[in-house]
Scaffold this motif. Structure first.
Motif, PDB file in Angstrom:
ATOM      1  N   PHE A 151      -0.044  -6.148   1.823  1.00  0.00           N
ATOM      2  CA  PHE A 151      -2.089  -6.375   1.751  1.00  0.00           C
ATOM      3  C   PHE A 151      -2.436  -7.564   0.377  1.00  0.00           C
ATOM      4  CE2 PHE A 151      -2.082  -2.865  -1.899  1.00  0.00           C
ATOM      5  CZ  PHE A 151      -3.096  -3.577  -3.152  1.00  0.00           C
ATOM      6  N   ALA A 152      -1.634  -7.085  -0.391  1.00  0.00           N
ATOM      7  CA  ALA A 152      -1.435  -8.791  -1.915  1.00  0.00           C
ATOM      8  C   ALA A 152      -0.202  -9.280  -1.956  1.00  0.00           C
ATOM      9  CB  ALA A 152      -2.390  -8.413  -2.542  1.00  0.00           C
ATOM     10  N   SER A 181       1.414  -1.099   0.079  1.00  0.00           N
ATOM     11  CA  SER A 181       0.084   0.399   0.206  1.00  0.00           C
ATOM     12  C   SER A 181       1.025   1.627   0.108  1.00  0.00           C
ATOM     13  CB  SER A 181      -0.795   0.266   1.420  1.00  0.00           C
ATOM     14  OG  SER A 181       0.242  -0.280   2.207  1.00  0.00           O
ATOM     15  N   TRP A 227      -2.903 -14.274  -2.265  1.00  0.00           N
ATOM     16  CA  TRP A 227      -2.770 -13.876  -1.162  1.00  0.00           C
ATOM     17  C   TRP A 227      -3.252 -12.379  -0.786  1.00  0.00           C
ATOM     18  CZ3 TRP A 227      -2.632 -17.881   2.138  1.00  0.00           C
ATOM     19  CH2 TRP A 227      -1.928 -18.636   2.112  1.00  0.00           C
ATOM     20  N   HIS A 228      -4.597 -12.281   0.046  1.00  0.00           N
ATOM     21  CA  HIS A 228      -4.530 -10.837   0.649  1.00  0.00           C
ATOM     22  C   HIS A 228      -5.094 -10.820   1.776  1.00  0.00           C
ATOM     23  CE1 HIS A 228      -8.766 -12.075   0.603  1.00  0.00           C
ATOM     24  NE2 HIS A 228      -9.317 -10.844   1.247  1.00  0.00           N
ATOM     25  N   ASP A 229      -4.695  -9.757   2.260  1.00  0.00           N
ATOM     26  CA  ASP A 229      -4.147  -9.313   4.702  1.00  0.00           C
ATOM     27  C   ASP A 229      -5.871  -8.712   4.881  1.00  0.00           C
ATOM     28  OD1 ASP A 229      -4.742  -8.385   6.672  1.00  0.00           O
ATOM     29  OD2 ASP A 229      -2.482  -7.341   6.595  1.00  0.00           O
ATOM     30  N   PRO A 230      -7.182  -9.418   4.740  1.00  0.00           N
ATOM     31  CA  PRO A 230      -8.664  -8.752   5.167  1.00  0.00           C
ATOM     32  C   PRO A 230      -8.437  -7.773   6.151  1.00  0.00           C
ATOM     33  CG  PRO A 230      -8.669 -10.870   5.890  1.00  0.00           C
ATOM     34  CD  PRO A 230      -7.096 -10.865   5.422  1.00  0.00           C
ATOM     35  N   LYS A 231      -7.098  -7.724   6.692  1.00  0.00           N
ATOM     36  CA  LYS A 231      -7.265  -6.445   8.007  1.00  0.00           C
ATOM     37  C   LYS A 231      -7.453  -5.497   6.806  1.00  0.00           C
ATOM     38  CE  LYS A 231      -5.695  -9.528  11.651  1.00  0.00           C
ATOM     39  NZ  LYS A 231      -4.291 -10.330  12.305  1.00  0.00           N
ATOM     40  N   GLN A 232      -6.158  -5.127   5.973  1.00  0.00           N
ATOM     41  CA  GLN A 232      -6.082  -3.877   5.498  1.00  0.00           C
ATOM     42  C   GLN A 232      -7.640  -4.079   4.531  1.00  0.00           C
ATOM     43  OE1 GLN A 232      -2.471  -3.413   4.094  1.00  0.00           O
ATOM     44  NE2 GLN A 232      -1.285  -5.459   4.290  1.00  0.00           N
ATOM     45  N   VAL A 233      -8.350  -2.719   4.646  1.00  0.00           N
ATOM     46  CA  VAL A 233      -9.018  -2.405   3.878  1.00  0.00           C
ATOM     47  C   VAL A 233      -9.047  -1.482   3.009  1.00  0.00           C
ATOM     48  CG1 VAL A 233     -11.586  -1.973   4.073  1.00  0.00           C
ATOM     49  CG2 VAL A 233     -10.992  -3.590   6.238  1.00  0.00           C
TER      50      VAL A 233
END
Length: 176
Positions: free
Chosen positions: A116-117, A73, A143-149
């Motif tokens: 984030f991915a 990000s 993959w992605h990080d669901p915490k990073q909206v």
């Protein structure tokens, strides 16, 4: 219209977002900053990327045929630039920059925990490597990080100038 310098054309069409490319060779992980990449196909997801033969990562990617494309990000911009300003030949960038290497499932290159991915990739076409340093990759696991909206990406405009994603708009489209 006025003439535009040919050596600055890339600043007009520099592809989107700045990403990190990780490799691993002989058990040693490395990461480089990259912005010369493009989507080539939807299914399977296929990505073309340019890795200069002068880059330390070129050799590892060429020898192993594997990498991870990690998407940071805009909050990581300073770290991403720091990664691009040193070489893995003499620097452990993960330790030096403060990145978390996570194990991938399908490739030996590490994921980056702060991104984030992460896209695990395999080289599927080497036809353009010798002439253009262009690797064609298939994404084999994503993959992605669901915490990073709603993370914002950033794009290189050349000579240390970047643009951060702005307002999102939705227009009618017949694309799926």
């Amino acid at each position: 219209m006025k003439p535009f310098p040919l050596d600055k054309v890339y600043q007009l069409i520099e592809p989107g977002p700045v990403v990190l490319l990780t490799t691993a060779f002989d058990g040693k992980p490395n990461v480089m900053t990259m912005s010369w990449h493009m989507m080539m196909e939807f299914v399977p997801p296929r990505i073309g990327c340019i890795v200069s033969s002068a880059d330390h990562s070129f050799s590892a990617l060429f020898k192993t045929g594997e990498c991870v494309i990690a998407i940071p990000s805009a909050d990581m911009a300073e770290k991403v630039v720091a990664i691009g300003n040193c070489s893995g030949r003499d620097t452990d960038k993960f330790a030096e920059i403060g990145l978390t290497a996570l194990s991938a499932e399908e490739v030996s290159a590490p994921l980056i925990g702060e991104c984030f991915a992460n896209l695990e990739c395999r080289v599927v076409d080497r036809d353009f490597v010798e002439r253009h340093n262009l690797f064609v990759l298939d994404v084999v696991k994503a993959w992605h990080d669901p915490k990073q909206v709603a993370p914002k990406t950033f794009h290189h405009k050349g000579y240390g100038t970047f643009v951060i994603d702005g307002e999102e708009i939705t227009l009618a489209s017949k694309m799926p």
